[in-house]
Scaffold this motif. Sequence first.
Motif, PDB file in Angstrom:
ATOM      1  N   ARG A  63       0.807  -1.211   0.000  1.00  0.00           N
ATOM      2  CA  ARG A  63       0.000   0.000   0.000  1.00  0.00           C
ATOM      3  C   ARG A  63       0.845   1.268   0.000  1.00  0.00           C
ATOM      4  O   ARG A  63       0.413   2.307  -0.508  1.00  0.00           O
ATOM      5  CB  ARG A  63      -0.940   0.010   1.212  1.00  0.00           C
ATOM      6  N   HIS A  64       2.048   1.193   0.546  1.00  0.00           N
ATOM      7  CA  HIS A  64       2.917   2.372   0.589  1.00  0.00           C
ATOM      8  C   HIS A  64       3.387   2.794  -0.794  1.00  0.00           C
ATOM      9  O   HIS A  64       3.881   3.911  -0.961  1.00  0.00           O
ATOM     10  CB  HIS A  64       4.124   2.115   1.496  1.00  0.00           C
ATOM     11  N   ARG A  65       3.237   1.925  -1.797  1.00  0.00           N
ATOM     12  CA  ARG A  65       3.600   2.287  -3.168  1.00  0.00           C
ATOM     13  C   ARG A  65       2.368   2.629  -4.017  1.00  0.00           C
ATOM     14  O   ARG A  65       2.523   2.975  -5.185  1.00  0.00           O
ATOM     15  CB  ARG A  65       4.386   1.155  -3.833  1.00  0.00           C
ATOM     16  N   LEU A  66       1.198   2.508  -3.449  1.00  0.00           N
ATOM     17  CA  LEU A  66      -0.032   2.822  -4.158  1.00  0.00           C
ATOM     18  C   LEU A  66      -0.540   4.196  -3.729  1.00  0.00           C
ATOM     19  O   LEU A  66      -0.183   4.693  -2.661  1.00  0.00           O
ATOM     20  CB  LEU A  66      -1.104   1.764  -3.856  1.00  0.00           C
ATOM     21  N   PRO A  67      -1.388   4.820  -4.532  1.00  0.00           N
ATOM     22  CA  PRO A  67      -1.969   6.094  -4.101  1.00  0.00           C
ATOM     23  C   PRO A  67      -2.772   5.928  -2.820  1.00  0.00           C
ATOM     24  O   PRO A  67      -3.303   4.854  -2.525  1.00  0.00           O
ATOM     25  CB  PRO A  67      -2.893   6.476  -5.279  1.00  0.00           C
ATOM     26  N   MET A  97      -2.793   7.469 -11.764  1.00  0.00           N
ATOM     27  CA  MET A  97      -3.565   8.438 -12.530  1.00  0.00           C
ATOM     28  C   MET A  97      -3.191   8.449 -14.002  1.00  0.00           C
ATOM     29  O   MET A  97      -3.999   8.846 -14.848  1.00  0.00           O
ATOM     30  CB  MET A  97      -3.370   9.840 -11.907  1.00  0.00           C
ATOM     31  N   ASN A  98      -1.976   7.990 -14.341  1.00  0.00           N
ATOM     32  CA  ASN A  98      -1.516   8.137 -15.724  1.00  0.00           C
ATOM     33  C   ASN A  98      -2.438   7.466 -16.740  1.00  0.00           C
ATOM     34  O   ASN A  98      -2.678   8.010 -17.825  1.00  0.00           O
ATOM     35  CB  ASN A  98      -0.064   7.643 -15.880  1.00  0.00           C
ATOM     36  N   ILE A  99      -2.985   6.306 -16.423  1.00  0.00           N
ATOM     37  CA  ILE A  99      -3.854   5.626 -17.393  1.00  0.00           C
ATOM     38  C   ILE A  99      -5.189   6.359 -17.543  1.00  0.00           C
ATOM     39  O   ILE A  99      -5.771   6.411 -18.634  1.00  0.00           O
ATOM     40  CB  ILE A  99      -4.069   4.150 -17.000  1.00  0.00           C
ATOM     41  N   PHE A 100      -5.657   6.968 -16.461  1.00  0.00           N
ATOM     42  CA  PHE A 100      -6.908   7.716 -16.539  1.00  0.00           C
ATOM     43  C   PHE A 100      -6.719   9.020 -17.314  1.00  0.00           C
ATOM     44  O   PHE A 100      -7.622   9.444 -18.048  1.00  0.00           O
ATOM     45  CB  PHE A 100      -7.445   7.977 -15.141  1.00  0.00           C
ATOM     46  N   GLU A 101      -5.575   9.641 -17.164  1.00  0.00           N
ATOM     47  CA  GLU A 101      -5.287  10.834 -17.965  1.00  0.00           C
ATOM     48  C   GLU A 101      -5.345  10.509 -19.451  1.00  0.00           C
ATOM     49  O   GLU A 101      -5.898  11.283 -20.252  1.00  0.00           O
ATOM     50  CB  GLU A 101      -3.921  11.403 -17.581  1.00  0.00           C
ATOM     51  N   LEU A 102      -4.786   9.363 -19.827  1.00  0.00           N
ATOM     52  CA  LEU A 102      -4.824   8.950 -21.221  1.00  0.00           C
ATOM     53  C   LEU A 102      -6.262   8.648 -21.653  1.00  0.00           C
ATOM     54  O   LEU A 102      -6.678   9.016 -22.759  1.00  0.00           O
ATOM     55  CB  LEU A 102      -3.937   7.724 -21.420  1.00  0.00           C
ATOM     56  N   ALA A 103      -7.025   8.013 -20.793  1.00  0.00           N
ATOM     57  CA  ALA A 103      -8.421   7.701 -21.119  1.00  0.00           C
ATOM     58  C   ALA A 103      -9.246   8.971 -21.275  1.00  0.00           C
ATOM     59  O   ALA A 103     -10.035   9.108 -22.227  1.00  0.00           O
ATOM     60  CB  ALA A 103      -9.017   6.811 -20.032  1.00  0.00           C
ATOM     61  N   GLY A 160     -10.216   4.459  -9.735  1.00  0.00           N
ATOM     62  CA  GLY A 160     -11.351   5.290 -10.090  1.00  0.00           C
ATOM     63  C   GLY A 160     -11.547   6.437  -9.115  1.00  0.00           C
ATOM     64  O   GLY A 160     -11.865   7.570  -9.510  1.00  0.00           O
ATOM     65  N   GLN A 161     -11.349   6.180  -7.830  1.00  0.00           N
ATOM     66  CA  GLN A 161     -11.471   7.249  -6.844  1.00  0.00           C
ATOM     67  C   GLN A 161     -10.398   8.323  -7.054  1.00  0.00           C
ATOM     68  O   GLN A 161     -10.688   9.527  -6.980  1.00  0.00           O
ATOM     69  CB  GLN A 161     -11.372   6.663  -5.441  1.00  0.00           C
ATOM     70  N   ILE A 162      -9.174   7.899  -7.328  1.00  0.00           N
ATOM     71  CA  ILE A 162      -8.094   8.845  -7.594  1.00  0.00           C
ATOM     72  C   ILE A 162      -8.431   9.702  -8.811  1.00  0.00           C
ATOM     73  O   ILE A 162      -8.135  10.901  -8.859  1.00  0.00           O
ATOM     74  CB  ILE A 162      -6.756   8.100  -7.811  1.00  0.00           C
ATOM     75  N   ALA A 163      -9.069   9.079  -9.810  1.00  0.00           N
ATOM     76  CA  ALA A 163      -9.416   9.780 -11.048  1.00  0.00           C
ATOM     77  C   ALA A 163     -10.642  10.671 -10.888  1.00  0.00           C
ATOM     78  O   ALA A 163     -10.963  11.441 -11.799  1.00  0.00           O
ATOM     79  CB  ALA A 163      -9.651   8.775 -12.167  1.00  0.00           C
ATOM     80  N   GLY A 164     -11.367  10.557  -9.785  1.00  0.00           N
ATOM     81  CA  GLY A 164     -12.506  11.419  -9.535  1.00  0.00           C
ATOM     82  C   GLY A 164     -13.820  10.907 -10.067  1.00  0.00           C
ATOM     83  O   GLY A 164     -14.809  11.643 -10.111  1.00  0.00           O
TER      84      GLY A 164
END
Length: 297
Positions: free
Chosen positions: A14-18, A226-232, A258-262
Amino acid sequence: MNMSEAFVAYEAVRHRLPAVVRDGACQRLPDLDALADSTDTFLLDAFGVLNIGETAIEGAPARVAGLQNAGKRVVVVSNAAGYPHSTLMEKYKRLGYDFAPEDVITSRKTVLHALSSEPKRRWGLVAQESFGDEGIEHLDFAFLSDDASDYDAVDGFLMLGSSNWTDERQALLEASLTRTARPVFVGNPDIVAPREHGFSTEPGHFAHQLADRTGTVPQFFGKPFMNIFELAFEQLGGCDPARTVMVGDSLHTDILGGQIAGTKTALIAGFGFFDGHDVSQPIATSGIVPDFILDRP
């Protein structure tokens, strides 16, 4: 790994995840159709939502087609970095889905997009060589196998797929990184993926292992980052987060991402990661709380 072991493995990194940014309501609903009135855009994970391994989930192709016919935008957002794009498109067609090529956003696309702005390097590639070089032919790379000298001869490591990766090759990679630290780009943060007869071990497992053993911190591309959601979102040309839902079977990748992406989030409880298990305790333990819990896609 079984489900319990995989869940513990995700919790251990978890320490490496958002970090969790909010809670959801955990509203129980039967399937995707129950979200149609309040949703314009569906972001769908693949494994556990569209398919299990090479098999479509019963009823899912018809459900997705119904949403598309109702004018909903349905986009696949998948950590399937090991497969060339054309291979994925052929697979979805074979399984009964009708997606436009631009509506399949993968972590493979995401990491390759990031590499376009990176300095030129010779990459050691962790991937299935039989899939060929589609989409990566412009890179200077060598497939990694059992020759230790190949690991020391590259400027960085690119992890796309682990179907042919072994503990022996992992040991060679870790030894080389211990001798000389170099960048590690990971195109699939998944630790496991659900298949017909259990979980497969994915690149994220090996990436976190090398981080623990060598001190090299990989750069991850794909959910939950977030990088994959930015691309989406770039591909979508904008969407209303309040009327967008990320649907997946994993708390630590799909729901957290999904939560990180809003966006809103919906956890598939009856297939994929939690198939046959109650999701209440994992939700409480992880603190990753979806807006909706669906019995099936």
